[in-house]
Design a protein around this motif. Structure first.
Motif, short mmCIF file in Angstrom:
data_model
loop_
_atom_site.label_atom_id
_atom_site.label_comp_id
_atom_site.label_asym_id
_atom_site.label_seq_id
_atom_site.Cartn_x
_atom_site.Cartn_y
_atom_site.Cartn_z
N SER A 1 -58.05 -63.55 48.10
CA SER A 1 -59.17 -64.22 48.75
C SER A 1 -59.48 -65.57 48.05
O SER A 1 -59.79 -65.48 46.79
CB SER A 1 -60.39 -63.62 49.16
OG SER A 1 -61.14 -64.51 49.97
N VAL A 2 -59.23 -66.67 48.51
CA VAL A 2 -59.47 -68.16 47.92
C VAL A 2 -60.36 -68.67 48.98
O VAL A 2 -60.00 -69.16 50.14
CB VAL A 2 -58.28 -68.86 47.74
CG1 VAL A 2 -58.40 -70.04 46.93
CG2 VAL A 2 -57.40 -68.01 46.62
N SER A 3 -61.57 -68.94 48.44
CA SER A 3 -62.79 -69.82 49.28
C SER A 3 -62.73 -69.24 50.71
O SER A 3 -62.67 -70.01 51.73
CB SER A 3 -62.11 -71.25 49.29
OG SER A 3 -62.09 -71.93 47.93
N GLY A 4 -62.94 -67.96 50.85
CA GLY A 4 -63.11 -67.54 52.09
C GLY A 4 -61.79 -67.09 52.99
O GLY A 4 -61.82 -66.84 54.14
N SER A 5 -60.57 -67.80 52.46
CA SER A 5 -59.43 -67.63 53.05
C SER A 5 -58.35 -66.74 52.51
O SER A 5 -58.39 -66.41 51.48
CB SER A 5 -58.57 -68.88 53.24
OG SER A 5 -59.36 -69.90 53.67
N VAL B 1 -55.21 -73.35 42.09
CA VAL B 1 -56.25 -72.47 41.81
C VAL B 1 -55.42 -71.22 41.33
O VAL B 1 -54.40 -70.72 42.18
CB VAL B 1 -57.03 -71.99 43.12
CG1 VAL B 1 -58.08 -70.90 42.66
CG2 VAL B 1 -57.91 -73.19 43.70
N SER C 1 -54.93 -79.38 44.51
CA SER C 1 -56.16 -78.56 44.06
C SER C 1 -55.62 -77.19 43.78
O SER C 1 -55.68 -76.04 44.57
CB SER C 1 -57.27 -78.16 45.22
OG SER C 1 -58.14 -77.78 44.83
N VAL D 1 -54.09 -74.86 47.58
CA VAL D 1 -54.76 -74.18 48.56
C VAL D 1 -55.21 -75.58 49.47
O VAL D 1 -55.58 -75.06 50.66
CB VAL D 1 -56.02 -73.28 48.19
CG1 VAL D 1 -55.58 -71.99 47.55
CG2 VAL D 1 -56.89 -74.00 47.35
N LYS D 2 -54.85 -76.75 49.33
CA LYS D 2 -55.04 -77.71 50.07
C LYS D 2 -54.23 -77.95 51.11
O LYS D 2 -53.09 -78.07 50.82
CB LYS D 2 -55.69 -79.18 49.45
CG LYS D 2 -56.80 -79.07 48.31
CD LYS D 2 -57.92 -78.81 49.37
CE LYS D 2 -59.46 -78.86 48.62
NZ LYS D 2 -60.39 -78.51 49.29
#
Length: 116
Positions: free
Chosen positions: A21-25, A4, A2, A115-116
């Motif tokens: 920041s990516v998906s809150g991380s 990004v 995945s 990011v997975k």
């Protein structure tokens, strides 16, 4: 996988880091030579903000307790700069853990991170 987009290649100079920041991380991005590295931005020791740490080659030093990690694979070089009894107790309470790293690829001028 995945991937990004987290930055473009013109956003970082050699030897520099930035947090995004990516998906809150919080994700750290660093450039060393012609290579880009990505990892969690928070130190696995005590949560220090790694983007404000020191980068020497691929060795990243946390600003909080000076834990060190190699950005190529996240392995621990030094857990803290403590010594003696304090270090022994500290390792018992929170054993050394590697820094989570992410695969990076470049697509034209885009920096993509898995990011997975």
């Amino acid at each position: 996988m995945s991937f990004v987009e987290i930055a473009t290649t013109d956003e970082l100079r050699d030897g520099n880091m930035k947090m995004t920041s990516v998906s809150g991380s919080e994700i750290l991005l660093a450039k060393v030579g012609d290579n880009y590295y990505s990892a969690d931005n928070r130190c696995p020791h005590m949560g220090g903000n790694l983007s404000t740490g020191k980068l020497e080659g691929t060795v990243l030093t946390c600003p909080k307790h000076h834990s060190q990690f190699d950005l190529t694979d996240g392995h621990v070089i030094r857990w803290t700069d403590w010594s003696g009894l304090k270090l022994s107790i500290g390792k018992l309470l929170k054993s050394p853990r590697p820094l989570k790293t992410y695969e990076v690829k470049i697509d034209d001028d885009k920096i993509l991170v898995d990011v997975k």
